[in-house]
Structure formats: C-alpha cells, structure tokens
Design an enzyme around this catalytic site. Structure first.
Site, PDB file in Angstrom:
ATOM      1  CG  ASP A 146      -1.486   1.267   1.569  1.00  0.00           C
ATOM      2  OD1 ASP A 146      -2.230   1.712   0.704  1.00  0.00           O
ATOM      3  OD2 ASP A 146      -1.239   1.844   2.645  1.00  0.00           O
ATOM      4  CE  LYS A 147       0.822   6.758  -3.547  1.00  0.00           C
ATOM      5  NZ  LYS A 147       0.984   7.936  -2.716  1.00  0.00           N
ATOM      6  CB  THR A 181      -2.049   3.305  -4.443  1.00  0.00           C
ATOM      7  OG1 THR A 181      -2.319   4.574  -3.879  1.00  0.00           O
ATOM      8  CG2 THR A 181      -1.837   3.483  -5.936  1.00  0.00           C
ATOM      9  CG  ASP A 216      -0.470   3.023   6.391  1.00  0.00           C
ATOM     10  OD1 ASP A 216      -1.403   2.694   5.618  1.00  0.00           O
ATOM     11  OD2 ASP A 216       0.054   4.142   6.373  1.00  0.00           O
TER      12      ASP A 216
END
Length: 675
Positions: A370-371, A518, A565
């Site tokens: 996940d960017k 993303t 995150d």
C-alpha cells in the site's frame, strides 16, 4: 487467519520439560534458574559418586588391570549406585511418572525406563543372579544425561535472554511529580494522567505525552530505528526508550501493563508459545521416535538374547538403543529457533503475532504494497495553490479547504492543515458537514456551500476542468468548489522514502515480485512505480476493492504478502496469505495482521522475508540433524556392527544424544537478523 491469543493446549515438550518453555517474566526466569542449579548440583554429586562406583566395578578393574575387593565391596557398590540412581535419576523418574499420567510417553519415559532396567538388573546380580552388574554404566549414563540437560537448559536460557532484555527495558522506578516536589515511585504503580520527570540519559518509565521540555529520544530497542528522534511538547513517547540530553515531563497515558512495551513482551511470549505447523510436525516426529525407541529397544533385546548372548549383554544393548533414540534434539529443534527468532524480531521492530505466517514468509512470491505511509512518508505537503476566481486569494482557498478538513485524519487533510498552521491563518467553522464517499467532503462555511473534491468528481458532474490545469503525475490535486463553481485547486505531493527503492531491489534479488496497490490516481501510481522499479501497479482502488485485488492475485497461484498501515487495509491484510501491518507502536492493534512492523521502513519488509527464510532454514537444519543422527546412531547402538568390533556403550549413547541436543541448541543461537 487465526490468532494465537488463547492458551494453547499443552503438548508433549511443554508438559514434560518446564525448560523448553522459555522463561516468562521474572517468576518464570527464577524457576528456570533454579532448575539449572538443580541439574548442576545433581551432576556434581553424581560425578563424585561415580568414581568409587567405577573403581569397584569388575569390568573397569579388568580394563585398568587393578583389583580392589574387600568383604562387602558388592554392597558398597550397590549402595553408592542406589544413591546415584535415586538422587541423580530422580528428574528422569519423576518426568516418566508425569508422562505416564498424561498418557503421553516421551523423552523422560525413555530415560526413566532405560535407567530403571539397568538398575533393577544390576541389583538382582548383587543378590544372587549370575551375571555382570551394570552399575558403572548406570552411573556414567545418569551423569552424562544430567550434564546434557544442564548444558541444554543453559542454551535455552540463552535463547530467551532477548525476551528478558525486553523485560528489563522497563525501568523499576519513576520520578513522580507531585505539586512542587518529585518523589520516586515503583513503575508499576503509575496510572493514567500521572506526571513523571525523566532526566537526561534515563529510560522512560511509561507511555505518555510530553507536557514540558524537549529532547532527543533513542527508541532503537523498540523500533529498530537507530537515529534518535526529536520529541517536544505534545509528542508521544514509548516506555523503554532512552532519553537524550534534555529533561522532560510526561503525562502518563496508561498503567504499566498496558504500555506498548508490555504488549510487545506479551506478543513475544504468545508467539514463543504458539505452535506453528513446523513445531507440530516436530512434536509428532518426537512422539513417533519415542514409540520406535521402545519397540527397537525390545526388539534388540530379544534378538541378542535369543541368539544366545547372555542377559547382561542383551539388556545393555536395549538400554543403549533406548537412550540414543531419545527424541530430545528433535523435540528442541524447533522451539529453540522459535524462542530465538521471536525475541530477535521484536528487538528489530518486527512483532510476530502468528508463527505459522512468519514461517511461511519464505514462500512469498508477491508482495503487495500500500503506497501511502509504506513506500512514501504518507505526509502530504502542499506543493501549489492556484486560485481560479477573481477576488479569491490563495490564503482564502486554504482557509475554506481547512474549514472542511480540520476534523479529518486523511493525509491530504493533514497536509492542508499543516500549511494553514505554517501560515498562521484562522480557520472558520463548518456546518452541515457531509462526506462524499471516495470523492471528497462538503459543508457550509460562512454561509457558502463549499466542497473539497477530487478531479474525478468534476468529471462525473460535468464541471469543466480549468484550462490552465495540468495534472502532474506525482501530485494529488483537490478542487475547492464554492457555490458550485470551482474557486481553485490545491496540489499536494507525498515524498518517497529513500529506503524504498533499496527494499524493492532486495526483494527482486530473492525473486519476489512487487505490486503497488493504491487509492491514488494512475499518474501518481505510475510515477512511484517507475521511480522504485515496482513490477506492476493498480491505481484508484477503493478500500473494499483491495480485498478483491488480493484474491485476484492469489487466483494466479501467487503466495501474497500485503503491507498496509490504515484501517482501510484491514480486510485486504486478512485476505492476504500474510498480512504485515506497518506503522507506529500505537497501531499495534492492527489486529488482522500476522506481523506488525513497528517502523514504517520498507527495508524492514525485505529484512522480514530474509529473516523468515533463515529461520526456516535453521529449523530444517535442526530437524535434519536430529533425525539423521538417530538414523545412524540407532543401528550402531543395537549392535549392527558388533561383528566389526564396533559397539556403543550406554554412556557413549548418552554422550551422542547430549551432543546432538547441544548442536541443535548452538545452531539455533547462531540465528541473526541481516540488516
């Protein structure tokens, strides 16, 4: 993905050996130390008694060509040997009893059975049976078994030392600020909202928020981050980190047992006790080996006895086979590596919640990133502000946008608010706030209808983009619409972390594909992918679609690890074969992930995969060693090469068994995290 927070049913090794369970906390540690001392004491007592036992044995006298005999020497021999058997052999006899109670024969059953057979047979020879006694072999066997256990427990204590070090990070005392004076109190008595003083160079006693002062903190033991971090008023601090040069006062967030460090210690304990598939495999193997040992022992006895050898010889062969076959190395092969790897990981900022997932990290073929916040800093900074309407200044645009964004946690919102703070603008209040899913927010500000939306919203509502608007690949732009006309736009960009490219390169060298997933627009995704050398990207993916994408990648036969995150990544983390939650200590509750990386450093992800591989390698080496050793030693003990003059005595069998256990222990302790 299941979590091992509930107590695990105890398996063989745990019930029998308190010592294969790494010591827990201080109580466990003391218990462990007592057991080590106990084995040491028994070893030395048996050592002293073994000397006269050997000198009184006919066999040894025959070899040394000496003769010691006096009236009743047999009885002296018998008495000394009885002490050796009951005192030295007690841990094994007791263990045998416990295993029988649990209907779970294992290690102790074998040793207990072997020494009992040798003892009973020898006693019978003293009181009338014709034959040679085994007392010296019994004594040396018990002696070596005690030594082996003692050494092995010391090495296990070593494997758990890292956990002890974590426990010790918590200082015992704290300086409680009470009005104008400061008093020293025990750390565990601290409660929420207490204020404590931390002097330069001291350890921080509780998680909290700085209320006064500023300093640089060394959090490396908790996060693996080596650079000291600057902290000032309003910043959170973690218990166990070391204060630098400034005195700070901290308002305590919660009691000691809820601190981040305590949670880490708890996680490490849970993980050290949770049993992965590899461990269950080893347990099963150890159980089978126990049965094989007993069967092989009896078969050996019958084979020699029926082929005309005397009883003493047949019993000696049986005892040797049973001893050498002890599945001890096998039973420890995995737990030792587990204890070591879990604690080492915690020190390097990798918290393992699910052992099986960690061991499976060696199978990862694709890593989905996940960017935001992982490959990039996740902090958007305003790069440009363009006003499109007469009479609307750039500052006015910012004010209106900030009015809508002031309560949002979204990275874009944080970026805008930061800019407003930097320019010290006043932010007006917003009424009738409403979120437009995935597209933006709207509200009434100072009597105007204001929306802050993505370019996609303009397209959908056929609002033409302004002529001078050129989308930049690396930026994210939001439009400010006032009473349904675009008043201007604000562009923000998220900086890429310097370690990201390096991490992706490392993954490529070990043959792992990287995919970027993303919610950002295609241009951003493309520019980040190009910069970092990522294999593939999926852009503009909404939270609920992340899960679908992971399924799709798994459908192609890939073993997928996902890093994320945010709350929005939770479903995808759960769907991935291995979920890795990235983010600061407070997010330790990333419940759906199997592994938590305390830092958001992408290097850690590469380290994790390599460490997973080397941990698995160590387990396999240990299992191979433990099994291979038995395959070779068992026939020798049974006397297959008796014709060629090769025969192992019970004591040699015990030496080999102990050595194999110690090899396994040393091999486990060589495990390292490559940085």
């Amino acid at each position: 993905m299941e979590h091992h927070h509930h107590p695990q049913p105890q398996t063989q090794q745990q019930q029998v050996h308190d010592h294969t369970n790494p010591p827990m906390g201080h109580a466990g540690h003391d218990h462990h130390a007592m057991m080590i001392d106990d084995f040491r004491k028994r070893f030395f007592v048996v050592l002293i008694l073994t000397i006269p036992v050997m000198l009184l044995s006919e066999m040894i006298q025959h070899w040394l060509n000496i003769h010691i005999s006096f009236p009743g020497s047999d009885y002296v021999l018998f008495s000394l040997s009885s002490i050796v058997f009951f005192y030295g052999g007690w841990p094994f006899l007791k263990g045998w009893g416990n295993e029988m109670k649990a209907r779970n024969p294992g290690m102790m059953t074998l040793v207990g059975f072997a020494i009992t057979v040798a003892y009973v047979y020898s006693v019978v020879t003293v009181f009338g049976l014709n034959g040679m006694d085994f007392f010296w072999e019994l004594a040396t066997l018990i002696l070596i078994m005690l030594l082996g256990h003692w050494i092995e427990m010391k090495s296990i204590a070593g494997a758990s030392k890292e956990l002890e070090l974590l426990v010790r990070l918590m200082p015992d005392d704290a300086h409680l600020v009470h009005g104008h004076h400061v008093m020293d109190v025990k750390t565990e008595t601290l409660k929420e909202n207490d204020v404590i003083l931390v002097k330069p160079g001291e350890k921080i006693a509780a998680d909290g928020v700085i209320v006064d002062g500023q300093s640089y903190l060394n959090e490396s033991l908790l996060t693996g981050e080596s650079k000291p971090v600057e902290k000032s008023k309003g910043d959170k601090v973690i218990a166990g980190s070391i204060n630098g040069n400034g005195a700070i006062k901290i308002s305590v967030l919660h009691g000691a047992k809820d601190s981040y460090l305590s949670q880490v210690i708890k996680l490490v304990q849970d993980a050290q006790q949770s049993r992965s598939r590899t461990q269950l495999l080893a347990d099963t193997a150890a159980r089978w080996l126990t049965l094989i040992a007993i069967a092989a022992g009896i078969a050996t006895f019958l084979a020699w006895y029926l082929s005309g050898k005397d009883l003493a010889f047949a019993i000696e062969r049986m005892v040797t086979v049973i001893v050498i076959c002890c599945p001890h190395a096998l039973g420890l092969a995995v737990p030792l590596v587990v204890a070591k790897s879990t604690a080492l990981s915690a020190k390097n900022g990798l918290l393992i919640k699910n052992r099986t997932a960690f061991e499976n990290s060696r199978k990862i073929t694709t890593l989905v990133f996940d960017k935001t916040g992982t490959l990039t800093y996740g902090k958007f900074e305003v790069t440009k502000i363009v006003a499109l309407q007469e009479g609307v200044s750039e500052n006015e645009l910012l004010r209106l946008a900030a009015a809508l964004e002031q309560n949002s946690e979204h990275p874009i919102a944080t970026g805008i608010i930061q800019k407003v703070k930097d320019l010290s603008l006043q932010v007006p209040a917003a009424q009738n706030f409403n979120a437009i899913t995935g597209k933006g927010v709207e509200a009434t500000v100072e009597g105007k209808q204001v929306k802050v939306v993505s370019p996609g919203f303009l397209k959908e509502n056929n609002i033409s983009l302004p002529g001078n608007f050129r989308p930049d690949a690396a930026e994210t732009t939001v439009f400010v619409i006032v009473d349904s006309t675009p008043a201007g736009y604000i562009s923000l960009a998220d900086k890429i972390r310097p370690e990201s490219a390096d991490a992706i390169r490392t993954l490529h060298t070990i043959g792992i594909k990287s995919i970027l997933l993303t919610g950002d627009n295609k241009q951003v995704a493309e520019s980040v992918s190009k910069q970092l050398g990522i294999d593939k990207y999926y852009a503009e993916v909404l939270p609920h679609q992340k899960l679908e994408k992971i399924k799709e990648i798994q459908g192609k036969g890939e073993f997928v690890a996902m890093t994320g995150d945010g709350v929005n990544d939770a479903p995808a983390l759960a769907q991935a074969d291995i979920g890795i939650a990235v983010g600061s200590g407070s997010d330790i509750a990333a419940e759906t992930a199997a592994i938590v990386l305390v830092n958001s450093n992408p290097r850690d992800i590469a380290n994790l995969v390599m460490f997973g591989k080397s941990t698995y390698k160590k387990m396999v080496q240990n299992l191979a060693w433990a099994t291979g050793y038995n395959v070779i030693a068992l026939p020798l003990a049974a006397g297959v090469l008796y014709g060629s003059g090769i025969l192992l005595s019970p004591a040699t069998g015990a030496v080999l068994m102990s050595v194999s256990t110690v090899v396994v222990a040393i091999n486990a302790s060589l495990l390292k995290v490559k940085q």
